[in-house]
Write a protein that holds these residues in place. Structure first.
Motif, PDB file in Angstrom:
ATOM      1  N   HIS A 141     -12.173 -15.666  -9.691  1.00  0.00           N
ATOM      2  CA  HIS A 141     -13.026 -16.093 -10.597  1.00  0.00           C
ATOM      3  C   HIS A 141     -11.948 -16.791 -11.379  1.00  0.00           C
ATOM      4  N   VAL A 142     -12.463 -18.197 -11.584  1.00  0.00           N
ATOM      5  CA  VAL A 142     -11.742 -18.995 -12.395  1.00  0.00           C
ATOM      6  C   VAL A 142     -12.360 -19.632 -13.609  1.00  0.00           C
ATOM      7  N   ASP A 143     -11.730 -19.464 -14.785  1.00  0.00           N
ATOM      8  CA  ASP A 143     -12.227 -20.232 -15.860  1.00  0.00           C
ATOM      9  C   ASP A 143     -11.484 -21.251 -16.258  1.00  0.00           C
ATOM     10  N   THR A 144     -11.991 -22.608 -16.670  1.00  0.00           N
ATOM     11  CA  THR A 144     -11.318 -23.525 -17.212  1.00  0.00           C
ATOM     12  C   THR A 144     -11.459 -24.052 -18.522  1.00  0.00           C
ATOM     13  N   PHE A 145     -10.583 -24.708 -19.253  1.00  0.00           N
ATOM     14  CA  PHE A 145     -10.782 -25.198 -20.460  1.00  0.00           C
ATOM     15  C   PHE A 145      -9.884 -26.533 -20.572  1.00  0.00           C
ATOM     16  N   TYR A 146     -10.622 -27.429 -21.001  1.00  0.00           N
ATOM     17  CA  TYR A 146      -9.909 -28.833 -21.147  1.00  0.00           C
ATOM     18  C   TYR A 146      -9.621 -28.983 -22.748  1.00  0.00           C
ATOM     19  N   ASP A 147      -8.398 -29.574 -22.928  1.00  0.00           N
ATOM     20  CA  ASP A 147      -7.837 -29.819 -24.380  1.00  0.00           C
ATOM     21  C   ASP A 147      -7.214 -31.330 -23.964  1.00  0.00           C
ATOM     22  N   THR A 148      -7.402 -32.070 -24.859  1.00  0.00           N
ATOM     23  CA  THR A 148      -6.668 -33.517 -24.588  1.00  0.00           C
ATOM     24  C   THR A 148      -5.478 -33.457 -23.672  1.00  0.00           C
ATOM     25  N   GLY A 149      -5.678 -34.206 -22.572  1.00  0.00           N
ATOM     26  CA  GLY A 149      -4.495 -34.155 -21.639  1.00  0.00           C
ATOM     27  C   GLY A 149      -3.885 -32.844 -20.865  1.00  0.00           C
ATOM     28  N   LEU A 150      -4.788 -31.721 -21.189  1.00  0.00           N
ATOM     29  CA  LEU A 150      -4.284 -30.501 -20.581  1.00  0.00           C
ATOM     30  C   LEU A 150      -5.652 -29.611 -19.891  1.00  0.00           C
ATOM     31  N   ILE A 151      -5.403 -28.893 -18.944  1.00  0.00           N
ATOM     32  CA  ILE A 151      -6.109 -28.211 -18.330  1.00  0.00           C
ATOM     33  C   ILE A 151      -5.712 -26.768 -18.315  1.00  0.00           C
ATOM     34  N   VAL A 152      -6.450 -25.917 -18.982  1.00  0.00           N
ATOM     35  CA  VAL A 152      -6.101 -24.503 -19.037  1.00  0.00           C
ATOM     36  C   VAL A 152      -6.736 -23.734 -18.147  1.00  0.00           C
ATOM     37  N   SER A 160      -1.728 -23.603 -16.740  1.00  0.00           N
ATOM     38  CA  SER A 160      -2.135 -24.902 -17.141  1.00  0.00           C
ATOM     39  C   SER A 160      -1.500 -25.907 -16.217  1.00  0.00           C
ATOM     40  N   TYR A 161      -2.410 -26.951 -16.332  1.00  0.00           N
ATOM     41  CA  TYR A 161      -1.875 -28.533 -15.798  1.00  0.00           C
ATOM     42  C   TYR A 161      -2.103 -29.508 -16.619  1.00  0.00           C
ATOM     43  N   THR A 162      -1.408 -30.507 -16.459  1.00  0.00           N
ATOM     44  CA  THR A 162      -1.635 -31.765 -17.076  1.00  0.00           C
ATOM     45  C   THR A 162      -2.925 -32.523 -16.497  1.00  0.00           C
ATOM     46  N   VAL A 163      -3.351 -33.527 -17.209  1.00  0.00           N
ATOM     47  CA  VAL A 163      -4.585 -34.255 -16.457  1.00  0.00           C
ATOM     48  C   VAL A 163      -3.864 -34.813 -15.024  1.00  0.00           C
ATOM     49  N   GLN A 164      -2.611 -35.301 -15.064  1.00  0.00           N
ATOM     50  CA  GLN A 164      -2.174 -35.949 -14.022  1.00  0.00           C
ATOM     51  C   GLN A 164      -2.031 -35.094 -12.720  1.00  0.00           C
ATOM     52  N   GLN A 165      -1.997 -33.608 -13.181  1.00  0.00           N
ATOM     53  CA  GLN A 165      -1.808 -32.690 -11.986  1.00  0.00           C
ATOM     54  C   GLN A 165      -3.004 -31.995 -11.570  1.00  0.00           C
ATOM     55  N   LEU A 166      -4.147 -32.776 -11.869  1.00  0.00           N
ATOM     56  CA  LEU A 166      -5.858 -32.275 -11.615  1.00  0.00           C
ATOM     57  C   LEU A 166      -5.751 -32.087 -10.301  1.00  0.00           C
ATOM     58  N   HIS A 167      -5.213 -32.642  -9.382  1.00  0.00           N
ATOM     59  CA  HIS A 167      -5.370 -32.192  -7.944  1.00  0.00           C
ATOM     60  C   HIS A 167      -4.944 -30.723  -7.620  1.00  0.00           C
ATOM     61  N   LEU A 168      -4.108 -30.278  -8.381  1.00  0.00           N
ATOM     62  CA  LEU A 168      -3.592 -28.914  -8.191  1.00  0.00           C
ATOM     63  C   LEU A 168      -4.775 -27.655  -8.472  1.00  0.00           C
ATOM     64  N   MET A 169      -5.595 -28.180  -9.297  1.00  0.00           N
ATOM     65  CA  MET A 169      -6.757 -27.183  -9.581  1.00  0.00           C
ATOM     66  C   MET A 169      -7.390 -26.857  -8.268  1.00  0.00           C
ATOM     67  N   PHE A 170      -7.382 -27.460  -7.206  1.00  0.00           N
ATOM     68  CA  PHE A 170      -7.934 -27.429  -5.789  1.00  0.00           C
ATOM     69  C   PHE A 170      -7.087 -26.428  -5.210  1.00  0.00           C
ATOM     70  N   ARG A 171      -5.900 -25.982  -5.703  1.00  0.00           N
ATOM     71  CA  ARG A 171      -5.220 -24.974  -5.161  1.00  0.00           C
ATOM     72  C   ARG A 171      -5.418 -23.567  -5.594  1.00  0.00           C
ATOM     73  N   LEU A 172      -6.375 -23.495  -6.668  1.00  0.00           N
ATOM     74  CA  LEU A 172      -6.284 -22.179  -7.241  1.00  0.00           C
ATOM     75  C   LEU A 172      -7.157 -20.825  -6.412  1.00  0.00           C
ATOM     76  N   GLY A 173      -7.722 -21.513  -5.312  1.00  0.00           N
ATOM     77  CA  GLY A 173      -8.417 -20.483  -4.261  1.00  0.00           C
ATOM     78  C   GLY A 173      -7.301 -19.815  -3.693  1.00  0.00           C
TER      79      GLY A 173
END
Length: 160
Positions: free
Chosen positions: A94-105, A132-145
């Motif tokens: 289970h993944v929960d995400t939250f966006y705050d300016t420039g940062l994905i928690v 967390s990841y910066t927006v520039q690292q958004l592609h890494l979110m797809f490695r959470l699985g």
């Protein structure tokens, strides 16, 4: 840190270490001992601001990638339980995400579930983390699985 981000971090990090009737903590890897077959499932709460503000994936795209990477990482691991549709124990990422300016928690929760006496799923083991990841690292979110799978497999290997 904005109050909204602080509140999100507190909510994402909230997961207790309840103790079951056996006296074992719910996050004790020994609870995975003898587990040889599992079914996999993925769930996600994708903050739509990631898509709107950062140009990220839709919730459906993220969930599809999460499901595939989680299942494949367990199924293709050298030392792992077999992934079997309909197995009595389900491993859920289970993944929960939250966006705050420039940062994905995000928070990750991986857990095993099996039917209780009434047939409703009962959590038998759980492990969680936040990051967390910066927006520039958004592609890494797809490695959470894969991260969920590694978290599960690390404890499973320790118990088996």
């Amino acid at each position: 840190m904005t109050p909204r981000l602080l509140a999100a971090l507190v909510l994402l990090a909230a997961s207790g270490s309840a103790v079951g009737a056996s006296g074992q903590s719910i996050d004790d890897p020994a609870r995975l001992s003898g587990l040889m077959e599992v079914e996999t499932r993925a769930e996600a709460e994708w903050d739509e601001l990631i898509m709107v503000e950062a140009g990220g994936a839709t919730p459906a795209q993220f969930l599809q990638a999460l499901e595939a990477s989680f299942r494949d990482a367990i199924a293709e691991a050298d030392a792992a339980p077999s992934v079997v549709e309909g197995a009595p124990v389900t491993v859920t990422c289970h993944v929960d995400t939250f966006y705050d300016t420039g940062l994905i928690v995000y928070s990750l929760r991986v857990q095993t579930e099996e039917p209780g006496d009434d047939g409703a799923p009962v959590i038998t083991w759980i492990k969680s983390s936040v990051g967390s990841y910066t927006v520039q690292q958004l592609h890494l979110m797809f490695r959470l699985g894969e991260q969920c799978a590694e978290s599960f497999l690390e404890d499973w290997r320790g118990a088996n």
